[in-house]
Design a protein around this motif. Structure first.
Motif, mmCIF file in Angstrom:
data_model
loop_
_atom_site.group_PDB
_atom_site.id
_atom_site.type_symbol
_atom_site.label_atom_id
_atom_site.label_comp_id
_atom_site.label_asym_id
_atom_site.label_seq_id
_atom_site.Cartn_x
_atom_site.Cartn_y
_atom_site.Cartn_z
ATOM 1 N N ASP A 56 0.833 -1.192 0.000
ATOM 2 C CA ASP A 56 0.000 0.000 0.000
ATOM 3 C C ASP A 56 0.877 1.255 0.000
ATOM 4 N N SER A 57 1.761 1.415 1.002
ATOM 5 C CA SER A 57 2.591 2.614 1.107
ATOM 6 C C SER A 57 3.964 2.265 1.661
ATOM 7 N N GLY A 236 -1.015 -3.079 8.443
ATOM 8 C CA GLY A 236 -2.095 -2.771 7.522
ATOM 9 C C GLY A 236 -2.145 -1.284 7.227
ATOM 10 N N SER A 237 -2.860 -0.906 6.178
ATOM 11 C CA SER A 237 -2.906 0.494 5.775
ATOM 12 C C SER A 237 -3.445 1.401 6.872
ATOM 13 N N ASP A 238 -4.260 0.859 7.786
ATOM 14 C CA ASP A 238 -4.776 1.673 8.883
ATOM 15 C C ASP A 238 -3.711 1.936 9.953
ATOM 16 N N TRP A 240 -0.688 3.259 9.206
ATOM 17 C CA TRP A 240 0.270 4.229 8.675
ATOM 18 C C TRP A 240 0.620 5.307 9.707
ATOM 19 N N THR A 263 3.278 -0.485 4.546
ATOM 20 C CA THR A 263 1.919 -0.948 4.838
ATOM 21 C C THR A 263 1.385 -1.752 3.666
ATOM 22 N N PHE A 264 0.481 -2.644 3.987
ATOM 23 C CA PHE A 264 -0.195 -3.464 2.980
ATOM 24 C C PHE A 264 -1.692 -3.198 3.069
ATOM 25 N N PRO A 265 -2.439 -3.419 1.988
ATOM 26 C CA PRO A 265 -3.882 -3.186 2.021
ATOM 27 C C PRO A 265 -4.561 -4.112 3.027
#
Length: 467
Positions: A56-57, A236-238, A240, A263-265
């Motif tokens: 994700d990021s 997870g993306s949450d 970040w 991060t991953f989705p």
């Protein structure tokens, strides 16, 4: 509390690291060190994650360097012990850690024995309920064992560590923490985090306890970076905001670079909601809460629309092999659920090992109406949570006609419906097709003297518990 920088260089992981991407699906093969170096020189773990939809990021593109993994990264992912078991929503973190391991890096799983007492507000609309210390300690032990069981199969003792952040938090004093850490945290930055902003805008608001969570997680990263040589945090993306809180603290307090975040989705259901433990029917990773059979059946039932995505993010099959499966799904001769069967096998093997997969396959075969495999009580119990059941006394069952038992248990609505199904060849007693209306229940029809399995067609079942 001293915060002197003492970054310990990680030892390169020399052993190997399993991959199923080039081997038959039922086996794992070990790379030689030479083969591994050739592989790793071609593929960077970040590129692999990106290709599979697991990125994700990044806090820095330095993680894309072609010279990784020499020297290897040391990567950590946190798991809060707010339940007895991890669930499907946590599985992506374990998958991503496993990819780092397979690419020659080292992994740390951090179980939040301390932060679990606070509760991460990320993605939550309400504050988490507080757990008592005994339950929390039990959860920590159970989750640590699950992670060891899963990742221990693709790692060596030197490449995997499982830590509990309570081991260092128990000695931290509030005034020392505020003086030596808190003064480096910028309130404006903390309030701008999405997890905080959404809660502050809600009717419920946010407690000070939850507000400090990102600072506690940030200190975890600092402590692991300084004392354990951990230089990457994943989540997870949450996560970040929590991850960048850690990289910021490291930069401010230790006055150094070299800490990264990835991060991953989130793993989402088809309706866009997260997999979690608070919903009915959570997909637990612990076999004590969800049997390998039930776990297998969940993935076997994934829709065609989701199966390719799940093959990419939840298995270690090569992209070429997954593309071939996707192509076969579009061909006229495709046998329905073939892709789902492969998905279920791969994920069940990863989570429950070869023995768990064998158990799931045995139960799947044994519980199929018409199967020749002899049923036993334990096999029937593996589906007990997913199948309606009824308890009857032995004298209510013995010598009762199968048609009457089917109606009494609620499997079928009427005796005439039971008779029609029997004539169509769709009524089964312990997986044996019954053709005679005269069939009555005998003592040897009660499996192990405990249960009877009735089936109306292939899908509708009823467990009769006999006492």
């Amino acid at each position: 509390m001293a915060f002197a920088f003492a970054f310990a260089a990680s030892n390169c992981c020399r052993t190997l690291l399993f991959s199923s991407t080039t081997t038959p699906p039922r086996y794992l093969a070990a790379f030689s060190l030479h083969q591994f170096r050739l592989y790793s020189s071609r593929r960077n773990v970040v590129h692999i994650l990106e290709e599979r939809g697991l990125l994700d990021s990044l806090t820095s593109d330095a993680l894309r360097r072609p010279d990784l993994p020499l020297p290897p990264l040391r990567v950590y992912c946190g798991f809060d012990p707010t339940a007895q078991s991890l669930h499907l929503g946590n599985l992506l973190g374990i998958i991503v850690l496993s990819w780092f391991l397979r690419c020659g890096h080292q992994a740390v799983a951090l179980v939040g024995g301390a932060t679990g007492r606070i509760g991460d507000p990320s993605g939550k609309s309400l504050e988490r309920p507080e757990l008592d210390p005994v339950s929390l300690d039990m959860n920590v032990s159970s989750i640590s064992a699950t992670i060891q069981n899963i990742l221990g199969r693709v790692s060596t003792p030197s490449s995997l560590a499982i830590l509990n952040n309570y081991d260092w938090w128990k000695d931290v004093k509030l005034l020392d923490f505020l003086r030596e850490v808190g003064r480096f945290a910028r309130v404006g930055t903390m309030m701008s985090k999405e997890s905080v902003r959404k809660r502050l805008e809600s009717d419920q608001g946010m407690s000070y306890t939850e507000f400090t969570y990102q600072l506690l997680q940030g200190y975890d990263f600092l402590r692991l970076f300084r004392d354990e040589g951990v230089n990457v945090q994943i989540g997870g993306s949450d996560q970040w905001g929590n991850i960048t809180a850690g990289t910021d603290l490291i930069r401010r307090i230790l006055q150094t670079e070299g800490a990264y975040g990835l991060t991953f989705p989130l793993l989402l259901k088809s309706d866009g909601t997260k997999f979690g433990k608070s919903e009915d029917g959570a997909i637990w990773l612990s076999p004590s809460l969800l049997s390998p059979y039930q776990f297998y059946q969940y993935f076997f039932s994934i829709s065609d629309a989701d199966v390719v995505r799940f093959l990419k993010i939840l298995t270690f099959l090569s992209i070429d092999e997954i593309s071939q499966i996707e192509s076969e799904m579009r061909s006229p001769g495709y046998v329905p659920n073939t892709a789902q069967r492969r998905l279920a096998e791969e994920v069940t093997r990863f989570v429950h090992g070869e023995e768990g997969l064998d158990e799931a396959l045995k139960a799947t075969q044994a519980l199929r109406p018409g199967a020749e495999t002899k049923l036993d009580w334990k096999t029937i119990e593996t589906i007990a949570e997913d199948v309606p059941s009824i308890s009857l006394q032995q004298d209510q069952v013995l010598n009762l006609s199968l048609l009457d038992l089917s109606v009494r248990t609620g499997l079928l609505e009427s005796k005439s419906a039971a008779r029609r199904l029997l004539k169509q060849g769709g009524l089964y007693l312990n997986n044996n097709r019954i053709d005679s209306e005269a069939k009555r229940i005998e003592p040897n029809d009660i499996v192990d003297g405990k249960v009877i399995l009735l089936s109306a067609g292939k899908k509708n079942k009823m467990i009769v518990r006999v006492s």
